[in-house]
Motif scaffolding. Structure first.
Motif, PDB file in Angstrom:
ATOM      1  N   PRO A 143       0.960  -1.229  -0.106  1.00  0.00           N
ATOM      2  CA  PRO A 143       0.029   0.031  -0.036  1.00  0.00           C
ATOM      3  C   PRO A 143       0.915   1.113  -0.103  1.00  0.00           C
ATOM      4  CG  PRO A 143      -0.837  -1.618   1.752  1.00  0.00           C
ATOM      5  CD  PRO A 143       0.483  -1.967   1.141  1.00  0.00           C
ATOM      6  N   GLY A 144       0.545   2.082  -0.813  1.00  0.00           N
ATOM      7  CA  GLY A 144       1.179   3.406  -0.896  1.00  0.00           C
ATOM      8  C   GLY A 144       0.938   4.388   0.180  1.00  0.00           C
ATOM      9  N   PHE A 145      -0.161   4.101   0.939  1.00  0.00           N
ATOM     10  CA  PHE A 145      -0.665   5.240   1.990  1.00  0.00           C
ATOM     11  C   PHE A 145      -1.102   4.629   3.115  1.00  0.00           C
ATOM     12  CE2 PHE A 145      -0.803   6.952  -2.323  1.00  0.00           C
ATOM     13  CZ  PHE A 145      -0.289   8.317  -2.216  1.00  0.00           C
ATOM     14  N   LEU A 146      -0.949   5.245   4.042  1.00  0.00           N
ATOM     15  CA  LEU A 146      -2.126   4.879   5.381  1.00  0.00           C
ATOM     16  C   LEU A 146      -3.095   5.754   5.000  1.00  0.00           C
ATOM     17  CD1 LEU A 146      -2.427   3.897   8.196  1.00  0.00           C
ATOM     18  CD2 LEU A 146      -1.667   6.238   9.107  1.00  0.00           C
ATOM     19  N   HIS A 147      -4.384   4.839   5.023  1.00  0.00           N
ATOM     20  CA  HIS A 147      -5.962   5.635   4.902  1.00  0.00           C
ATOM     21  C   HIS A 147      -6.595   5.812   6.230  1.00  0.00           C
ATOM     22  CE1 HIS A 147      -4.457   3.318   1.082  1.00  0.00           C
ATOM     23  NE2 HIS A 147      -5.208   4.654   0.474  1.00  0.00           N
ATOM     24  N   CYS A 148      -7.084   6.844   6.188  1.00  0.00           N
ATOM     25  CA  CYS A 148      -8.276   7.002   7.147  1.00  0.00           C
ATOM     26  C   CYS A 148      -9.699   7.300   6.540  1.00  0.00           C
ATOM     27  CB  CYS A 148      -7.867   8.378   8.124  1.00  0.00           C
ATOM     28  SG  CYS A 148      -9.180   8.713   9.392  1.00  0.00           S
ATOM     29  N   LEU A 149     -10.508   6.425   6.790  1.00  0.00           N
ATOM     30  CA  LEU A 149     -11.704   6.518   6.096  1.00  0.00           C
ATOM     31  C   LEU A 149     -12.652   7.758   6.664  1.00  0.00           C
ATOM     32  CD1 LEU A 149     -13.759   5.303   4.076  1.00  0.00           C
ATOM     33  CD2 LEU A 149     -14.808   3.897   5.903  1.00  0.00           C
ATOM     34  N   MET A 150     -12.683   8.815   5.881  1.00  0.00           N
ATOM     35  CA  MET A 150     -13.556   9.946   6.352  1.00  0.00           C
ATOM     36  C   MET A 150     -14.992   9.677   6.156  1.00  0.00           C
ATOM     37  SD  MET A 150     -11.214  12.032   7.231  1.00  0.00           S
ATOM     38  CE  MET A 150     -11.864  13.499   7.277  1.00  0.00           C
ATOM     39  N   GLY A 195     -13.589   7.004  10.265  1.00  0.00           N
ATOM     40  CA  GLY A 195     -12.487   7.052  11.359  1.00  0.00           C
ATOM     41  C   GLY A 195     -11.606   5.843  11.488  1.00  0.00           C
ATOM     42  N   ASP A 196     -11.683   4.876  10.697  1.00  0.00           N
ATOM     43  CA  ASP A 196     -10.957   3.682  10.916  1.00  0.00           C
ATOM     44  C   ASP A 196      -9.792   3.996  10.135  1.00  0.00           C
ATOM     45  OD1 ASP A 196     -12.623   2.432  12.458  1.00  0.00           O
ATOM     46  OD2 ASP A 196     -13.371   0.934  11.154  1.00  0.00           O
ATOM     47  N   LEU A 197      -8.726   3.551  10.529  1.00  0.00           N
ATOM     48  CA  LEU A 197      -7.265   3.461   9.723  1.00  0.00           C
ATOM     49  C   LEU A 197      -6.838   2.068   9.024  1.00  0.00           C
ATOM     50  CD1 LEU A 197      -4.976   5.110  12.310  1.00  0.00           C
ATOM     51  CD2 LEU A 197      -6.196   6.282  10.505  1.00  0.00           C
ATOM     52  N   PHE A 198      -6.397   1.940   8.077  1.00  0.00           N
ATOM     53  CA  PHE A 198      -6.216   0.714   7.197  1.00  0.00           C
ATOM     54  C   PHE A 198      -4.782   1.075   6.207  1.00  0.00           C
ATOM     55  CE2 PHE A 198      -9.629   2.761   5.343  1.00  0.00           C
ATOM     56  CZ  PHE A 198      -9.726   2.773   4.053  1.00  0.00           C
ATOM     57  N   GLY A 199      -4.164   0.328   5.796  1.00  0.00           N
ATOM     58  CA  GLY A 199      -2.986   0.229   5.100  1.00  0.00           C
ATOM     59  C   GLY A 199      -1.936   0.175   5.737  1.00  0.00           C
ATOM     60  N   ARG A 200      -0.732   1.038   5.454  1.00  0.00           N
ATOM     61  CA  ARG A 200       0.618   0.639   6.091  1.00  0.00           C
ATOM     62  C   ARG A 200       1.088   2.233   6.658  1.00  0.00           C
ATOM     63  NH1 ARG A 200       1.527  -4.131   7.498  1.00  0.00           N
ATOM     64  NH2 ARG A 200       1.227  -5.744   5.773  1.00  0.00           N
ATOM     65  N   VAL A 201       1.600   2.000   7.887  1.00  0.00           N
ATOM     66  CA  VAL A 201       2.054   3.161   8.291  1.00  0.00           C
ATOM     67  C   VAL A 201       3.598   3.528   7.714  1.00  0.00           C
ATOM     68  CG1 VAL A 201       3.236   4.187  10.550  1.00  0.00           C
ATOM     69  CG2 VAL A 201       0.903   2.804  10.606  1.00  0.00           C
ATOM     70  N   ALA A 202       4.404   2.273   7.726  1.00  0.00           N
ATOM     71  CA  ALA A 202       5.734   2.345   7.170  1.00  0.00           C
ATOM     72  C   ALA A 202       5.785   1.413   5.922  1.00  0.00           C
ATOM     73  CB  ALA A 202       6.730   1.840   7.999  1.00  0.00           C
ATOM     74  N   PRO A 203       6.766   1.946   4.817  1.00  0.00           N
ATOM     75  CA  PRO A 203       6.683   1.111   3.627  1.00  0.00           C
ATOM     76  C   PRO A 203       7.515  -0.228   3.892  1.00  0.00           C
ATOM     77  CG  PRO A 203       8.488   2.774   3.715  1.00  0.00           C
ATOM     78  CD  PRO A 203       7.564   2.992   4.895  1.00  0.00           C
TER      79      PRO A 203
END
Length: 218
Positions: free
Chosen positions: A35-42, A66-74
């Motif tokens: 994943p290229g980004f950390l996502h926060c669902l708005m 409000g939930d987070l998904f994806g990657r914090v670090a590459p």
């Protein structure tokens, strides 16, 4: 929920931070890709799913605002895919943004810590529930949670304004579809569920009453 003031503050040290609209069925990232980004669902709903070796698609979670998904670090490929159910909007943080924001913004550090802790607690609770509760209890509780999160008022209680199949629900409660179908049919006979077109209608009061029963003989 995030405010526009938070986002404006974070943009001061992370100019690449952006919001994006996601169309129904659009994939944000795929299993096996990084994943290229950390996502926060708005806004909206996102399904997190895994393709098993058999080819079956397993619904792991239904993300809400409000939930987070994806990657914090590459550096690591994802074990799941993320795709929108209906139109959605996400806030996207590049890994370099995450590092910069953690170092320079206490509000972001708190936001990230709280989001990751909430994800950990949900995963822990699901694991404990799977080991300690019957399928019927897990199903009743999951339907109640979905009704509170995604329900719109209807004559039966709440209609789930997201398209979920019985297989999706079976995946969420870690059970086989035939077992979940049997229990849902019984819940319908008891007046706790109904169906309108492709939506599930949940009578949350009836579900709450069933959840209090000592014996789960559904």
């Amino acid at each position: 929920m995030l405010s526009q003031a938070n986002i404006a503050e974070w943009r001061l040290c992370a100019p690449s931070l952006r919001e994006a609209d996601v169309a129904d069925g659009e994939t944000l990232y795929r299993q096996g890709e990084e994943p290229g980004f950390l996502h926060c669902l708005m806004r909206g709903v996102v399904r997190l799913s895994h393709i098993a070796e058999s080819g079956a698609q397993i619904t792991l979670a239904i993300a809400q605002a409000g939930d987070l998904f994806g990657r914090v670090a590459p550096g690591r490929a994802s074990a799941h895919s993320a795709s929108a159910i209906g139109d959605a909007r996400v806030l996207m943080f590049a890994p370099s943004d995450v590092d910069r924001l953690v170092a320079n913004s206490s509000s972001f550090a708190n936001f990230l810590s709280a989001g990751l802790e909430a994800s950990r607690e949900r995963a822990e609770r699901k694991l404990i529930d799977r080991q300690t509760k019957t399928v019927a209890t897990r199903l009743i509780e999951t339907l109640g949670e979905l009704a509170r999160a995604f329900g719109a008022p209807c004559p039966h209680g709440y209609s789930l304004e997201i398209r979920l199949t019985q297989q999706d629900i079976a995946d969420l409660v870690h059970a086989s579809r035939p077992v979940v179908t049997r229990i849902m049919n019984d819940l319908r006979r008891r007046g706790a569920l109904d169906y309108r077109r492709d939506l599930i209608c949940v009578n949350h009061l009836a579900l709450r009453s069933l959840a209090k029963e000592k014996s789960a003989d559904l």
